[in-house]
Every structure is written in structure tokens, then in C-alpha cells.
Design a protein around this motif. Sequence first.
Motif, mmCIF file in Angstrom:
data_model
loop_
_atom_site.group_PDB
_atom_site.id
_atom_site.type_symbol
_atom_site.label_atom_id
_atom_site.label_comp_id
_atom_site.label_asym_id
_atom_site.label_seq_id
_atom_site.Cartn_x
_atom_site.Cartn_y
_atom_site.Cartn_z
ATOM 1 N N MET A 210 0.842 -1.201 0.000
ATOM 2 C CA MET A 210 0.000 0.000 0.000
ATOM 3 C C MET A 210 0.876 1.250 0.000
ATOM 4 S SD MET A 210 -3.109 0.917 2.626
ATOM 5 C CE MET A 210 -2.118 1.528 3.994
ATOM 6 N N VAL A 211 0.530 2.218 -0.841
ATOM 7 C CA VAL A 211 1.252 3.483 -0.877
ATOM 8 C C VAL A 211 0.387 4.541 -0.216
ATOM 9 C CG1 VAL A 211 2.570 5.066 -2.334
ATOM 10 C CG2 VAL A 211 2.121 2.716 -3.115
ATOM 11 N N GLY A 212 0.901 5.150 0.846
ATOM 12 C CA GLY A 212 0.108 6.137 1.594
ATOM 13 C C GLY A 212 -0.559 5.476 2.774
ATOM 14 N N TYR A 213 -0.676 6.223 3.864
ATOM 15 C CA TYR A 213 -1.224 5.584 5.072
ATOM 16 C C TYR A 213 -2.046 6.580 5.890
ATOM 17 C CZ TYR A 213 3.038 7.853 6.633
ATOM 18 O OH TYR A 213 4.022 8.771 6.841
ATOM 19 N N LYS B 22 -1.948 19.665 -5.968
ATOM 20 C CA LYS B 22 -2.007 18.354 -5.318
ATOM 21 C C LYS B 22 -3.341 17.643 -5.542
ATOM 22 C CE LYS B 22 1.493 19.122 -1.976
ATOM 23 N NZ LYS B 22 1.394 20.607 -1.897
ATOM 24 N N ALA B 23 -4.429 18.417 -5.442
ATOM 25 C CA ALA B 23 -5.746 17.783 -5.420
ATOM 26 C C ALA B 23 -6.460 17.823 -6.769
ATOM 27 C CB ALA B 23 -6.625 18.465 -4.365
ATOM 28 N N ALA C 243 -1.062 8.652 -11.372
ATOM 29 C CA ALA C 243 -0.709 8.165 -12.707
ATOM 30 C C ALA C 243 0.662 7.497 -12.699
ATOM 31 C CB ALA C 243 -0.750 9.322 -13.710
ATOM 32 N N GLU C 244 1.619 8.171 -12.120
ATOM 33 C CA GLU C 244 2.981 7.638 -12.158
ATOM 34 C C GLU C 244 3.060 6.284 -11.453
ATOM 35 O OE1 GLU C 244 5.833 10.100 -10.183
ATOM 36 O OE2 GLU C 244 7.541 9.146 -11.211
ATOM 37 N N ILE C 245 2.488 6.216 -10.276
ATOM 38 C CA ILE C 245 2.570 4.964 -9.514
ATOM 39 C C ILE C 245 1.790 3.849 -10.205
ATOM 40 C CG2 ILE C 245 2.089 3.846 -7.296
ATOM 41 C CD1 ILE C 245 2.236 6.649 -5.991
ATOM 42 N N ALA C 246 0.577 4.175 -10.624
ATOM 43 C CA ALA C 246 -0.290 3.130 -11.192
ATOM 44 C C ALA C 246 0.301 2.567 -12.474
ATOM 45 C CB ALA C 246 -1.683 3.700 -11.461
ATOM 46 N N ILE C 247 0.789 3.440 -13.326
ATOM 47 C CA ILE C 247 1.330 2.964 -14.597
ATOM 48 C C ILE C 247 2.577 2.115 -14.353
ATOM 49 C CG2 ILE C 247 2.353 3.710 -16.778
ATOM 50 C CD1 ILE C 247 0.390 6.132 -16.662
ATOM 51 N N ILE D 22 -3.056 2.142 -4.092
ATOM 52 C CA ILE D 22 -2.593 3.530 -4.122
ATOM 53 C C ILE D 22 -3.533 4.434 -3.329
ATOM 54 C CG2 ILE D 22 -1.960 5.468 -5.614
ATOM 55 C CD1 ILE D 22 -1.489 3.397 -7.851
ATOM 56 N N CYS D 23 -3.056 4.946 -2.214
ATOM 57 C CA CYS D 23 -3.859 5.767 -1.299
ATOM 58 C C CYS D 23 -3.257 7.163 -1.125
ATOM 59 C CB CYS D 23 -3.959 5.074 0.060
ATOM 60 S SG CYS D 23 -4.892 3.537 -0.001
ATOM 61 N N THR D 24 -2.606 7.659 -2.144
ATOM 62 C CA THR D 24 -1.961 8.971 -2.093
ATOM 63 C C THR D 24 -2.876 10.019 -2.723
ATOM 64 O OG1 THR D 24 -0.939 8.419 -4.187
ATOM 65 C CG2 THR D 24 0.346 7.988 -2.193
ATOM 66 N N PRO D 25 -2.516 11.324 -2.584
ATOM 67 C CA PRO D 25 -3.258 12.346 -3.318
ATOM 68 C C PRO D 25 -3.178 12.110 -4.822
ATOM 69 C CG PRO D 25 -1.957 13.360 -1.579
ATOM 70 C CD PRO D 25 -1.549 11.921 -1.634
ATOM 71 N N GLY D 26 -4.081 12.750 -5.557
ATOM 72 C CA GLY D 26 -4.259 12.473 -6.980
ATOM 73 C C GLY D 26 -3.074 12.794 -7.856
ATOM 74 N N ASP D 27 -2.177 13.673 -7.429
ATOM 75 C CA ASP D 27 -1.098 14.077 -8.327
ATOM 76 C C ASP D 27 -0.078 12.969 -8.571
ATOM 77 O OD1 ASP D 27 -0.310 14.241 -5.675
ATOM 78 O OD2 ASP D 27 1.079 15.893 -6.024
#
Lengths: 407, 407, 407, 407
Positions: free
Chosen positions: D21-24, D196-197, D99-103, D91-96
Amino acid sequence: MTSNSATGGGPGAIPAIGVGMVGYAFMGRAHSHAWRNVTAFFDPPLRPVLAALAGRSKERAEAAAASLGWAAVETDWRDLVARDDVQIVDICTPGDSHAEIAIAALEAGKHVLCEKPLANTVAEAAAMAEAAERAAARGVRSMVAFNYRRVPAIALARRLVAEGRLGELRHVRAQYLQDWIVDPEFPLVWRLQKDKAGSGALGDIGAHIIDTAQYITGRLITGVSAITETFVTERPLAEESAGLSAAAGTAAKGRVTVDDAALFIGRMEGGVLASFEATRFATGRKNGLRIEINGSLGSLAFDFEAMNELWFYDNTQPGAEAGFRRILVTEPDHPYAGAWWPPGHGLGYDHTFTHEVKDFLEAIAAGTDPAPSFADGLRVQKVLAAVERSAADGSRWTSVEEIEEDA
Amino acid sequence: MTSNSATGGGPGAIPAIGVGMVGYAFMGRAHSHAWRNVTAFFDPPLRPVLAALAGRSKERAEAAAASLGWAAVETDWRDLVARDDVQIVDICTPGDSHAEIAIAALEAGKHVLCEKPLANTVAEAAAMAEAAERAAARGVRSMVAFNYRRVPAIALARRLVAEGRLGELRHVRAQYLQDWIVDPEFPLVWRLQKDKAGSGALGDIGAHIIDTAQYITGRLITGVSAITETFVTERPLAEESAGLSAAAGTAAKGRVTVDDAALFIGRMEGGVLASFEATRFATGRKNGLRIEINGSLGSLAFDFEAMNELWFYDNTQPGAEAGFRRILVTEPDHPYAGAWWPPGHGLGYDHTFTHEVKDFLEAIAAGTDPAPSFADGLRVQKVLAAVERSAADGSRWTSVEEIEEDA
Amino acid sequence: MTSNSATGGGPGAIPAIGVGMVGYAFMGRAHSHAWRNVTAFFDPPLRPVLAALAGRSKERAEAAAASLGWAAVETDWRDLVARDDVQIVDICTPGDSHAEIAIAALEAGKHVLCEKPLANTVAEAAAMAEAAERAAARGVRSMVAFNYRRVPAIALARRLVAEGRLGELRHVRAQYLQDWIVDPEFPLVWRLQKDKAGSGALGDIGAHIIDTAQYITGRLITGVSAITETFVTERPLAEESAGLSAAAGTAAKGRVTVDDAALFIGRMEGGVLASFEATRFATGRKNGLRIEINGSLGSLAFDFEAMNELWFYDNTQPGAEAGFRRILVTEPDHPYAGAWWPPGHGLGYDHTFTHEVKDFLEAIAAGTDPAPSFADGLRVQKVLAAVERSAADGSRWTSVEEIEEDA
Amino acid sequence: MTSNSATGGGPGAIPAIGVGMVGYAFMGRAHSHAWRNVTAFFDPPLRPVLAALAGRSKERAEAAAASLGWAAVETDWRDLVARDDVQIVDICTPGDSHAEIAIAALEAGKHVLCEKPLANTVAEAAAMAEAAERAAARGVRSMVAFNYRRVPAIALARRLVAEGRLGELRHVRAQYLQDWIVDPEFPLVWRLQKDKAGSGALGDIGAHIIDTAQYITGRLITGVSAITETFVTERPLAEESAGLSAAAGTAAKGRVTVDDAALFIGRMEGGVLASFEATRFATGRKNGLRIEINGSLGSLAFDFEAMNELWFYDNTQPGAEAGFRRILVTEPDHPYAGAWWPPGHGLGYDHTFTHEVKDFLEAIAAGTDPAPSFADGLRVQKVLAAVERSAADGSRWTSVEEIEEDA
């Protein structure tokens, strides 16, 4: 020991004022009830006398008069306006006749209570407002019958806003939801015909939420973006509209020429964002006039289907105790409510009309302008026109100011 | 063209019937409203004429008559009963005078509508029921004014039970919650004095939920176990009761001689378990006449504070779709509702009285016994007596049957 | 850069405490969830380790342990109690085994969390309370699992009463309404058998409203008058109870030996009048634990079916603004709520157990007595006994004090 | 007799699957809870192992991992994606950063669960959807976390629409009302910063009602007319954003670069009229995700603040019995609900995430595409872009089709 009731009038008796009503259908029944009962619960400075009722069919008008308590009938509204015993003309007809009757009555020096929407066009409404202004200079009063202003909960809402209890206003969301024409076999009654009704859900019930939103907040709508829709475009001819052609077994249909639903977003004075929806296709909602208002210090919510309740959120209370509270608007110090029954013994739809005529009688006696005025009605009419113009033009933003008075 | 309204009466006109009302306070205003308006919404076979009102103070009675629409006043109820133009006597006084007036009126051949509770004692109520039975044999009708039976939602509840929609009944839980005497400084009005009111919350509002429970279910209460309480035992003398002693600044107090609250559990015919609570100390509940009924096939819930709603759970629906549904009891095929406004335009407290007199007029014209009868009122009175007896005797189980008619 | 999560324990790590659970059905799943999740939302001073689960069937216990997160299983609860890695024994079995297990565990020096009702008889409960008292002297803690105390709305209700916001308390009306055995074909499960369950609706759900009423008000019930009923006296044998005899097609029936419903009225300390109803025949009510409390300064209302809401009426507000307010009990300064999600993101049934074990862990670490204690559980048991005694004896008033500890 | 719990895995054991998990923060806690508990209530074909959590601050990540149950931590999400024991990246981070993480994760062959909104721009979302499509061809799954789809009441709503119970759909009115930034002193947190949002109320909560409306109805939004507003344009710098400049006593302010509220009206496929409102200034509404749908045969209403209730009006019932019914969505045959507690024992916010990961695990195991897909997320993103474009261009009607994928 017997004595006669003081219906006559010694020195201290309340002066009488004669009322003539045009139209005796749904609104006519509601208004009659108000004129008949106002003095039993309030102490208006004028005692209304139900002098005469006007309707084209003598037979039906007489039956209505007998049932509703009117002393006489006229088959031509002009005769009603001309009667010496009529000082107030109460207009309960469809919108297409409002302007003609109201202007004639005002010019004849009669006070006028006119059903809403004020007229079917801005031009008519403007002419009426002008006539009302001229008449006011001669002490002749006029009022448009947005009866929902006289729901105690709505009047209380206005009071709370006026007292600053909501702080800076941010949002209004208002809906008027009905469902009486969901069935495509429901007939083509006059309310579905543009020449009689002016518009559909928009003018009939949308007008009410426009007025209610402006009344409670004290802010005018300045611009809108809108869509309208007619879901069912053809309907069986109603008995009233079918005439001879509606032979048994045939299903003659006619075109629906008004909107079934109107949605719009808008801005109000003071930076308020607003959304409105008027529809006759909200299945299960019977008379859902609903409004919510959010401000920096508090919020309000109301639904006419529970008309004795106003929900108030007070943001100045500690967070752990705050919550929307259901105020039963039946207390002695609530608007209008103290005149009726003990707390918790709710009121109904008809009471709003009683409040309306009470306020009208007071204004006449006091020589002040009653509200909502014809000018207020004109302003609502312009919002309706702006909605129609926006909807016809790709929902583009339409300022209410841009609506010409001859539209 | 002018014509006079058909208030007179050609061959087809509705026959008139004269009404005389005793008392003109809270109940008198409500009854007057009903008599005045019933023909505008319903078509009763008799047209009530508000002939005369009786009150001890001539001045106040005349003011009331003028306001409420009564043609004449009497200062002695006996004179009212004796009037030739009075065929119906409507008793709106405190309970201590019901028996005397009602029996005299019935013996004089006048139909009687009597406010509830029927009387202050079982003995009085029994005498009244006997008089009513004798009168009925001569075509003279009587009815006790449990107006909540005429709330459309409550009448609909009874209809659903009668149609078997609830299946086998298991539970009734009924409460009548008010809060108007929570403040210990609230004065010692007549409703807090046993000699005038008979009992407190028990007879005033407990009587209503007893009648409502029996009416909806069609089952009688057979036995009870009860507790009653007077929370505030002394109160300031009211202006009406203080007389000369209440000099400015003094706080003369008097003893509260009735219950503030009554709770009881009981059994009804057919194996139903029931609980009842009547209190004037339920802070925040203004007129919370609430009843829930559970049966094997469904349940009902009602609260007068939202009087246009009946909640119905239909257990024959699939579990995934079942839920208490909020029926807005304003549809054309709901009891009474069709006579008024379109769906969703709710009714208020006063409408229940209009329904009441409409039903009474219909029974008189039809020559049938209206309900609730004085015998029904007597039965309620016996339940009240059983409650008091149980409460006075360590809550022991008390059968309604054991209450003697001379109690 | 990778690192291992701090599940081990350096100098500052939270000490672990081993939990052993007896039973793994409905309550076992709920308790497991709580033990598994408490440290993710709260910071208890002890970190529970789900050491072992006890169940008679090894196979089923192992499946449950795998699903619910327990490290080991025992097939005899005595072995579980004896484990060195178990410091807390959590009892989730039917009431007939509570006393034996709890007393053994306490004597073995294990802290005990025991499901409600504490026992099936007053005598058992008294023995447990005595064992708990002895254990407490040695620092061994015990708590009875009235989980509804840990609904944030109920804890907030208690706080408001304790702060005096309701003034002098007058009324409690509490109901626990369910409908899961309305169908007479619902089988004879253990909860319908007196030897296993002790009583029916009374002990199962009536115990909860007794505890909740006493907890919120801080007042004990002192006496009751009651009726109980078994509506359906025979039911099909359940698979669990039928054994070999339930051959396909046969409909063997057994006798229901507990109550289906219990109603009672009572008095609480300080002059409070109370009414209670526990039933499994309230069709349409699924888990309707409802309580209303009226005091001189305010009122509260709660229904578990909307468990995140507490309704509060503040009688110190001006009448025109007062109303029951719906507090969404999800704010940071509401009991328990701040540990979870932002406001408005409601909690569910299972969260109450997480709160329960958090409080229990805190009490163990602090060396204080957790509440509700076994003595509290015993007091509830005596009320249940008083209800049964009154119901069996013509609803006569029964003081809770008269219940002997060997009953 | 002791035995170890079957956490290991003989032949029949459920296969494990590693989650990283990314983000907590808020969402990370919610997702952790779901991964940790899903197997205790459901029987997913894969058993999630909480392998590792990624966060930039090692210390804080380790504390979070210990609290939330993750076995290890990474301080760079790339290391997390690269771990052999991670098959799912959550992926539990802000929206910015989505894309990078998911791809990257998809290209590394990891299944991806990504919080909403899918991205901060249409271009990013389009790239993600494209990557998801490529990955799906290789058996790698992706899902966007619109958790409200997994509220049982919302899933039931969709089922009722799909079964035709609402007939021809006419209206959708959806609002997402919060109030957490009503106070102008609330600081400038990342959700109020465009970089960020992406957007404000629109993307954060507006995205949810767009998805919910499309999910329940099965119809896409085709065009909109919108207004947006930022009521409070400057706010105190948050600790997180203030850095060194926020010396004690100074009130450094920063510019709010996102919308506070967004209102739009629109059309959906099949002739549905819709209105939407997302705001953080609806004082008193905490998490008011509300939606009403009207069709020719029925209507639905839902409010997340009472998340266990779905209101259904069935227009095929006789008028005298019809009413909105409150379905408590806790029955065994309701979506998801049967896995939890008995009827009436409601669920909370966190349960929606448990349902989400359960569905995701099932889709992974079954080799099917889970919903909502990244393509669904892209579609929502286009609606958000259309709203922004319309609002920026005088509310003119803006077709969703006209939004370019590189916008």
C-alpha cells in the motif's frame, strides 16, 4: 337568557369589506375557506363579506357559491368588478386572464388579490405591476398570492435569516416535486396547454420555489442556466378540451405545449449559489416543496410534505451538541401559529390562505403595501423568462436583468 | 348577470338542522370551525345552522359567538337545550357537567355530541350511556367526540387492520406525550383539579389512546396493571382559581389533585399485549399521540405530530424489499382526504372535527347509531377506572370487567 | 529502503496480553473483530494477542480460528483457561455455561470478559459477582459485555444526563423490538429453550434495555409490574436440536420454554417512571433498541436502527427555536468517534465491541474496575427475576430488593 | 487438546496474495482495515497478506505499519512496487501521484487498486486507462476505488433499477454535502491546493456522486451546464504547508486554488435529467452523499448519513398504500449484508472498503475485469473536465464527448 350575536355592529364593530372572487375551482375553494374563517381565528381590522363569486356557467357558479358561502354570483367578471358591494377582487382563474381582470379591477379602485404566477408573460406582468403602482398612489392595494410565504415554518425561516442566525448565506437548493402526470394516459388538462397556463411545471410550481427562495433569503436571483423537458409530448384530450371529438372508445390525443420539468442553477445577490428543480414527474413526491439554505452560521431545511416542521442547524453550538433540530412550528410565538391550536396540533394547507387574507386585510386597513406585491410577481416572472430563454439557448447563462419588460 | 346564491332552498335543497353549542373555549372553537365549514367540503345530508352558543358570561359568550359564527347566545345551557331551533346539542364543557347536560338534552329529544372523556366517573358515564340507549329508541342520536378517530391516517389504520393486512395482532404500544406543565410554575388550571377534570393526563389524553387503540384494532382492553404519578404536587393558583387571594407579589399555591402521568400495561381481546403511557411531562413532545401495532403480517406506526403520515410494514413482501413505508394519507381514496386538496397538501388538527360532524350528520340523517357511542365512551371510562384502581392497589392486575357501573 | 514493521517491541513497545475466547458463533465473531482491530484505531496500553479459541468441535473451531485470526484452538475450555499465553478469557457461549467458565477463569487469575446476560439465574450471577469481587482484590478484572453502552450515541446520552442537561428525570421508555421469530415455522433454536437461554426476549434483549436505561440515567430500577407471553408455543425442532428424529418430511415439534415478549412498567431511583418492552414479534423492527428519556430540562431519544444519531431536546432554548435535534454522533469530541473516520462517516454494530475491549484493556492496565461489572450484571439479573416473578403473580408490584441472591 | 490454527496451508488452503500500500493517511487506514478483515467475513478466493506499506517518512511509516498491521515498510514507492511479495499495489496517495505509480505498477505486472479521483487531469487518467487496458491483456487487473458503490443500499439501488423496478428513468438529483471548511480559519491543507488535489469539492466528492449516479442508473452523463465557486479565497497556511514561515503569532495566508462548491445540471443517456451539487459549505451536513432517482414505476432515495437505509417508492402499488419505504439494508439477501450481522445491526463507513477488496480479490482470481475500471474512472474525469469547462465559459452546455483525452 337569549341575545342575538353581535354580527351587526354597534359603535365598536369591525368594519366590513366586500369580497368578489373570480373562479371557483381548486384555488377558489381555498380562498373561500380563508375569507370565511379568518375572523374566527384572527382579529383583522376589516371583516370580509363574501359578496359575490363570478363564473361563466351560472348553474355551476351558483352551486359553488352555495357550497362555499358566497352571497351572490355573476357570470361575467366585469359585473363582479362593477358591484358596489365588492371592494376586493380575488382572482382565482388560470394565468391567461389575470392581467385583464386585475388591471380592470385596479382601475375601478378595487383592491386585488391575484393568484400566481402573476401572468403568463413578462409583458402582462409588467403591465399589471404598473397598474398596481398607479393604484397604490390612490390607496388601492394589490398582492400576488404566493401562499407558501404564509406557511408558519417558511415565515419562521425568513425570520431566522433576517435575524442573522444563518450568517453569510452560501447555498440555496430548492425543489418542487410532484408526480400527478407520470402516467402518460393522464389527460391534456389546461395546465398542460401553453396558451392557458403560460408554462408547465416551471410557472406552476417553479414560480413558488423562486418566490420562496427569494422571500426567505431576502436576496434576488440574478442569473440562471437552465434545462427544461417535456417527457410525454402527447396526451389524451381531456373532457374539458376534447369537446365533441372525444367519442367513446377513441383516444384522441393532443400535444403537450408546456414543460414537464425545469432544472436550473443560478446565482443570487450576495454570492449565493442556488439550484432549482420543478417537476411533475418525481414519482412518489406529492407536494414536495423543499428548500435548504446553508449559511456560515447555520442552515435550514423544509419540506411541505411535513409542513409543520422546520429544521434548523445552529453552527454556533458546540460541535458535540449540534444537529439539525426539528422545530414543530406550532408554538405561540411562531408566525401565525399562536392564533390556532395548542402546540403540536398541526396546521394544513388551507391555513396558509387564511394567513394570506389576514395579512392582506391588515395592509388594506393600514394603508400599506402588502407583500408580495405585483412588482415581486413581475420579478418572479422575469426569472421564469430567463429560465426559458436559457433552456432554449443551450443553457447559456442568462441574466435576469436582460429580460425586457415587453417579453 | 347577477343572481342570488342558493342559500335558501328550492325543492332539492339540503334540509337544515340547528346546532346549539355549550362552551366556547378550545373545544368550542374547534367544533364551531367544523360546523361552519363542513358543507364546503363534504355533502352531508343535513346542513348545520349555527343557531346558538351557551356560556355563563353574556359578554364573553357574545364575543365568542360573533367570532365563531353563532347566531345567538344563551347564558344558561338549559335555555339552549330548550330552543326550538336547536336539534343538536354539542357539549364542549369540562367533564364535570357532561352528564347533566347530555341527559337533559337527550331527554328533550336533542341529538348530542359530547366531548371526551364522556364523564368524570363511571357512574355518570353509565347514566349517560343508558340515557343514550333510551334516546336511540326514539331516534335521537348521540356520539362522544373522540376526534382522533377522524384523522385520515388513523381511519386508514383501522381499515388496514379490518382488511386483515396485519394478520394476527400481537402488540399495541400507545403513548400520548405532552409537556405543557413541565414548568412547576405553570398554574393550577382546571385540568389539574380532580373535581372539574376527573383525572389528569389519564382522562384527558390517556382516554384518547385507549379509544384509538380499541378503534384501530377492533379489540377491547380486558385488564391492566398501572402506575400513576403526580410529579409536581403544588402549583400557583391560576387567575381563574385564585380569586381575591392572589394579591400581587404573593405566590399562593394550591394542591394538584390529578395525575401528571399514567403508565399501564394490559391485555386486549385476542391475545394482544399492550402498553400505554399518558403524560404531560414528556419534555419536547407537544402533541405526541403515538401508536404502533404489530401483527403477524404487518405493522403500523403513527404519530400525531406528523398527522398526515401512516407508516405501514407489509410482511408479505420479500425481505429484501420490505420496509416501513410512509404513506402520505392525502390521496383521493384515503378516508376523508379526497374531499379536501390534491395529494400532498396536508390537513391539520381542525379537519378532524369537520370529519366528526360530517359523520354525525350522516348518522342522524340515516337514522343509524354513530360511533363512538356513549356506550363506547363508557367502556373507555371503565378502563380509566381500572387504571386508577390498579395504580392505587400496588399495580395489581385489574380486569375491566370488575369495574362496577356505579363506580 | 526496506524495514520491518515494529511488531516486535523495543523498549517503548506496547506490552502484549494474550486473549483466549470460548465460543465462536455470532458473539465470537464480533469479539474477534474487536480484538483484531482495536490497536489500529485506538492506543490501548496493552496489545491483545489472539492466542487461542475454544470450541468443542476441533474441525469447526479450527476453521473459525483460521477465519477469525486466532493462533490456536482448544476443544475444552478448561485447557484454554489453563494456557500460559492466555491472560484474558472472553466468554461468548450461551448463558448456561457462563458461571462455570467465568468462576474458573477468575480463580485461575485470568481477567474475564463475559457475554450478557451474566447468567441464567440470579444464584449463578451472584456467585459470579462474588468471584469477581474476590478476584478484583487480587488485581484480576472482570466485565460483562453489555456492548450497547459503547454505542457513541448512548455514551453521549449518559454524558448529557451526567452533566445535568436533562434536569430532573421523569420518564424512561425503552423498547427492544425484533421480529425474527414471527414466523411460527421458525425452528426451536437454543435461544428458545429455557435450559440453555434462561429466558427468551426478556434475558436476551430485555437485559440490554435494562442495562442501557440504568447506564444512561445512573439510576437503578427499584420495582416492576410485568406481563410476559409466549405467542407460539410449539415450533419445529431445529437441526441442532432435532438430532436423528428429524427425518426428512417429518415435522417434529418441540415446546418453546421461554417468553416471546415481556412488558413491564417500573420505578427507578429518584422518582423516575419507566416502561420497558422486549419482544421478538415486532414485525418490521429488526434491531430496534429504542430509548427515550424525559427530564425537566431536556429529553433524549435513540433507536439503534439509526445508531449514529442521538436526538436531544434542550428545554432551556427559547420555545420558538426548540426542537429535537439529530446529533450525528461522529464528531471528534463524541465518545469513541474521534478514533475512527471524519464526521458523518458512520459506525456500525461491530464498532461497539472494539470500544468495549479498548475500555477493558485500559482498565486492566490501569488496575481499575471496568464497567459494567459482574455486580452490575447481577443487578440486571435481579430485575429480570423480578419481572418473571411479577408476571407469574398477576403483575403484582415486585421490588428488586426482594429478589434473593439464591433465586 | 491444543492444535495450531490453520493459518498455514495444506492442500486445500486459500492461496495468499501480497499487498503493498502506498500512503497511510485517511484512505490508507480504511484500506488497511479492509485487507485485514476481509477473510473474517467473506470467503475470497485469495487471502491478502499485508506485505508492505510505503511512505516517505520512515519513522511515521513504521508507526503506521505497526498500528495498521503491515509487515514491512518502504520509503520509496518504487521499492514497494518492485517487491516480490507484492502482487497488488494499493494507491492511497493524493491524486497528483496516481498516474505515475499506477502505470509503473501495471507495467511491473502488479494488480492496482487506485483511490479516486483516478487522476488530476484527463490526460493522466487517459494514460492510466490505456495502461490498464494493456495490462488487462496480460491478466493484470486494475480498479478505481469508488467505495460508495459498495454501500449495500447503493448496490441494492442499482439492482432495483436493473430489474426494471423504476421503469423509465426521468430524474436524478445528487448532492454531496459537507461542511468541514465553513470556518474561514480552517487552514490551507493539500485538498485546497490545485497542484495536489486537481480540484476541490468537485473532484473530491463531486466525483463520487457522478460515479454513483452512473453506477445506479447504468446511464452515462452526456452533457452539463455548471457553476463553481470559491467562497473563501485565502486561508491560513497549514502546518504541513507553512514551513518555517509560520512563526508563532503570524497568520501567514495562502491562496485557495480549488473550488469550494460545484453545481451542475446535466443530461444522462436515455433522456434522464440530472442535477448535481458538491460542496464543503453545507453547514451541518457532515457526509451527506444524497441521491434521488425518479422513474415512471418507482423512485429511490438515499443519504449516506443514514447509510443503512434505502427509500423505495413502488408506483405499481395502489395509491392508497403507496409510500416511500425505508428498507433497512441489512437482510441476508441484500448485497454484502448477509456476510455480517443479523438484520438491523447496521454497518459503517469502513465496511464499504472491505466489500471493495473482496470484489477486487474475486475478480483477480476469476481473471475478470473488476469494476469500476480505470476506463470508468476516465469517464468520470471527463465529466469533471466538462464541468470545469462549462463553469469557466458562462455555464454553456458542454458535451462530455467534446473533452479531449489530452485535456
